[in-house]
Design a protein around this motif. Structure first.
Motif, PDB file in Angstrom:
ATOM      1  N   ALA A 100      12.166  -2.224 -11.097  1.00  0.00           N
ATOM      2  CA  ALA A 100      11.113  -2.057 -10.085  1.00  0.00           C
ATOM      3  C   ALA A 100      11.359  -0.739  -9.339  1.00  0.00           C
ATOM      4  N   GLY A 122       0.838  -1.200   0.000  1.00  0.00           N
ATOM      5  CA  GLY A 122       0.000   0.000   0.000  1.00  0.00           C
ATOM      6  C   GLY A 122       0.871   1.248   0.000  1.00  0.00           C
ATOM      7  N   ASN A 145       4.436  -6.826 -18.879  1.00  0.00           N
ATOM      8  CA  ASN A 145       4.236  -5.543 -18.186  1.00  0.00           C
ATOM      9  C   ASN A 145       4.068  -4.361 -19.136  1.00  0.00           C
TER      10      ASN A 145
HETATM   11  P1  NAP Z   1       7.337  -1.619  -9.288  1.00  0.00           P
HETATM   12  O1  NAP Z   1       6.682  -0.959 -10.453  1.00  0.00           O
HETATM   13  O2  NAP Z   1       8.463  -0.955  -8.643  1.00  0.00           O
HETATM   14  O3  NAP Z   1       6.256  -1.939  -8.169  1.00  0.00           O
HETATM   15  C1  NAP Z   1       4.873  -1.668  -8.278  1.00  0.00           C
HETATM   16  C2  NAP Z   1       4.214  -2.017  -6.988  1.00  0.00           C
HETATM   17  O4  NAP Z   1       4.222  -3.436  -6.788  1.00  0.00           O
HETATM   18  C3  NAP Z   1       4.921  -1.459  -5.758  1.00  0.00           C
HETATM   19  O5  NAP Z   1       4.577  -0.107  -5.545  1.00  0.00           O
HETATM   20  C4  NAP Z   1       4.425  -2.400  -4.684  1.00  0.00           C
HETATM   21  O6  NAP Z   1       3.087  -2.124  -4.344  1.00  0.00           O
HETATM   22  C5  NAP Z   1       4.409  -3.731  -5.409  1.00  0.00           C
HETATM   23  N1  NAP Z   1       5.683  -4.461  -5.263  1.00  0.00           N
HETATM   24  C6  NAP Z   1       6.741  -4.487  -6.109  1.00  0.00           C
HETATM   25  N2  NAP Z   1       7.691  -5.294  -5.667  1.00  0.00           N
HETATM   26  C7  NAP Z   1       7.242  -5.801  -4.485  1.00  0.00           C
HETATM   27  C8  NAP Z   1       7.779  -6.709  -3.539  1.00  0.00           C
HETATM   28  N3  NAP Z   1       8.977  -7.290  -3.716  1.00  0.00           N
HETATM   29  N4  NAP Z   1       7.018  -6.998  -2.431  1.00  0.00           N
HETATM   30  C9  NAP Z   1       5.796  -6.422  -2.259  1.00  0.00           C
HETATM   31  N5  NAP Z   1       5.241  -5.560  -3.136  1.00  0.00           N
HETATM   32  C10 NAP Z   1       5.948  -5.266  -4.234  1.00  0.00           C
HETATM   33  O7  NAP Z   1       7.807  -3.081  -9.675  1.00  0.00           O
HETATM   34  P2  NAP Z   1       7.400  -4.034 -10.887  1.00  0.00           P
HETATM   35  O8  NAP Z   1       8.205  -3.658 -12.071  1.00  0.00           O
HETATM   36  O9  NAP Z   1       5.908  -4.079 -10.963  1.00  0.00           O
HETATM   37  O10 NAP Z   1       7.974  -5.399 -10.333  1.00  0.00           O
HETATM   38  C11 NAP Z   1       7.258  -6.163  -9.369  1.00  0.00           C
HETATM   39  C12 NAP Z   1       8.138  -7.274  -8.854  1.00  0.00           C
HETATM   40  O11 NAP Z   1       8.564  -8.096  -9.940  1.00  0.00           O
HETATM   41  C13 NAP Z   1       9.387  -6.790  -8.147  1.00  0.00           C
HETATM   42  O12 NAP Z   1       9.465  -7.480  -6.922  1.00  0.00           O
HETATM   43  C14 NAP Z   1      10.524  -7.116  -9.076  1.00  0.00           C
HETATM   44  O13 NAP Z   1      11.681  -7.508  -8.379  1.00  0.00           O
HETATM   45  C15 NAP Z   1       9.951  -8.252  -9.917  1.00  0.00           C
HETATM   46  N6  NAP Z   1      10.438  -8.223 -11.307  1.00  0.00           N
HETATM   47  C16 NAP Z   1      10.241  -7.110 -12.080  1.00  0.00           C
HETATM   48  C17 NAP Z   1      10.720  -7.109 -13.362  1.00  0.00           C
HETATM   49  C18 NAP Z   1      10.546  -5.885 -14.253  1.00  0.00           C
HETATM   50  O14 NAP Z   1      11.003  -5.949 -15.408  1.00  0.00           O
HETATM   51  N7  NAP Z   1       9.966  -4.814 -13.771  1.00  0.00           N
HETATM   52  C19 NAP Z   1      11.387  -8.232 -13.871  1.00  0.00           C
HETATM   53  C20 NAP Z   1      11.558  -9.345 -13.039  1.00  0.00           C
HETATM   54  C21 NAP Z   1      11.075  -9.316 -11.762  1.00  0.00           C
HETATM   55  P3  NAP Z   1       2.716  -1.186  -3.074  1.00  0.00           P
HETATM   56  O15 NAP Z   1       3.028   0.202  -3.502  1.00  0.00           O
HETATM   57  O16 NAP Z   1       1.262  -1.454  -2.854  1.00  0.00           O
HETATM   58  O17 NAP Z   1       3.561  -1.636  -1.923  1.00  0.00           O
END
Ligand code: NAP
Length: 248
Positions: free
Chosen positions: A77, A52, A139
């Motif tokens: 992220a 959140g 994404n």
């Molecule tokens: P982001 O845009 O930075 O995060 C969006 C929201 O997702 C955050 O504000 C948070 O929600 C929630 N979130 C992200 N990582 C979290 C975690 N480890 N634990 C709990 N909540 C989390 O990140 P994203 O690009 O969506 O990536 C999400 C997850 O996927 C990350 O953990 C990242 O390591 C993994 N991932 C991402 C990529 C990529 O290309 N972006 C690739 C591989 C893995 P709240 O604000 O509600 O807390």
């Protein structure tokens, strides 16, 4: 027992949680955004789903008596990384940030650089590519939806729950690591004429860059988002030593 919150979603985070979380006196909590249906998880407490925003993370850290936050999220992220930073500043709970080193651009085979997925879509449109490999999951695919003349090969870990907003595409569900020969065969089989990639770094998905280079397929690289300027560990063993010193 000192509770350490590990913000995960990467292979390094799983490995670190398995190693560090087993140490005497440490209670590791591994946190996932919860978007991947069958994520790799470590052998420690695991929680799923967003907190959140930064305020939610502040509450979580206070309510569960977290002694340190370890941000090991993916280099893209950026929102989670910023929230971790803000929560650390608000609570005084120290933040340890690990960032996987970026891939380096070969000087003799330059990438076309994009700032965002939308910028990558602009480059694809301007260059007139026709069969584009989107290798970075689901994404960002919506950014390419206006390119109705382009066919896309989209690769991600889980198949989409709703069809991507692309006029013409094939979705490939696959999880790395990938090898160069297989990546070349994939690009040739689908007659790909451009690769769009994020600069994720690490060994699991780098083969696509070598394959594209060998096949003279242009690479559109979505550069890493800028992250706050603070101490970053790019080496797990140094991160481990810093954590040990802090928690001693
Ligand atoms: P982001 O845009 O930075 O995060 C969006 C929201 O997702 C955050 O504000 C948070 O929600 C929630 N979130 C992200 N990582 C979290 C975690 N480890 N634990 C709990 N909540 C989390 O990140 P994203 O690009 O969506 O990536 C999400 C997850 O996927 C990350 O953990 C990242 O390591 C993994 N991932 C991402 C990529 C990529 O290309 N972006 C690739 C591989 C893995 P709240 O604000 O509600 O807390």
């Amino acid at each position: 027992m000192k509770r350490v919150l590990i913000l995960g979603g990467t292979g390094e985070a799983v490995a670190f949680a398995n190693d560090f979380g087993r140490r005497a006196g440490i209670g590791a909590v591994y946190s996932l955004a919860g978007r991947t249906r069958t994520p790799a998880v470590p052998d420690c407490d695991v929680r799923r789903g967003g907190f959140g925003g930064a305020e939610g993370l502040v509450r979580y850290v206070a309510n569960t008596q977290i002694a340190a936050i370890v941000d090991m999220t993916h280099p893209y992220a950026a929102r989670m990384a910023a929230n971790a930073r803000a929560a650390s500043e608000a609570t005084g709970v120290p933040l340890f940030k690990y960032l996987r080193p970026a891939w380096e651009e070969p000087p003799d085979a330059p990438w076309r650089h994009a700032e965002t997925a939308s910028d990558a879509a602009r480059i694809v449109g301007e260059r007139g590519f026709g069969r584009v490999f989107l290798s970075g999951g689901l994404n960002d695919v919506d950014a390419f939806s206006s390119l109705t003349e382009v066919w896309f090969l989209v690769r991600g870990i889980d198949p989409p729950e709703t069809a991507p907003a692309l006029a013409s595409h094939h979705f490939l569900a696959a999880r790395g690591p990938f090898g160069i020969a297989a990546e070349k065969a994939l690009m040739q089989a689908w007659r790909v004429d451009a690769l769009v990639s994020k600069n994720s770094g690490g060994g699991a998905t780098v083969a696509k860059l070598h394959a594209a280079r060998d096949l003279a397929i242009p690479i559109v690289m979505i550069d890493r988002p800028r992250q706050a300027d603070h101490a970053v560990y790019t080496d797990i063993s140094l991160l481990t030593v810093a954590m040990e010193n802090f928690l001693r």
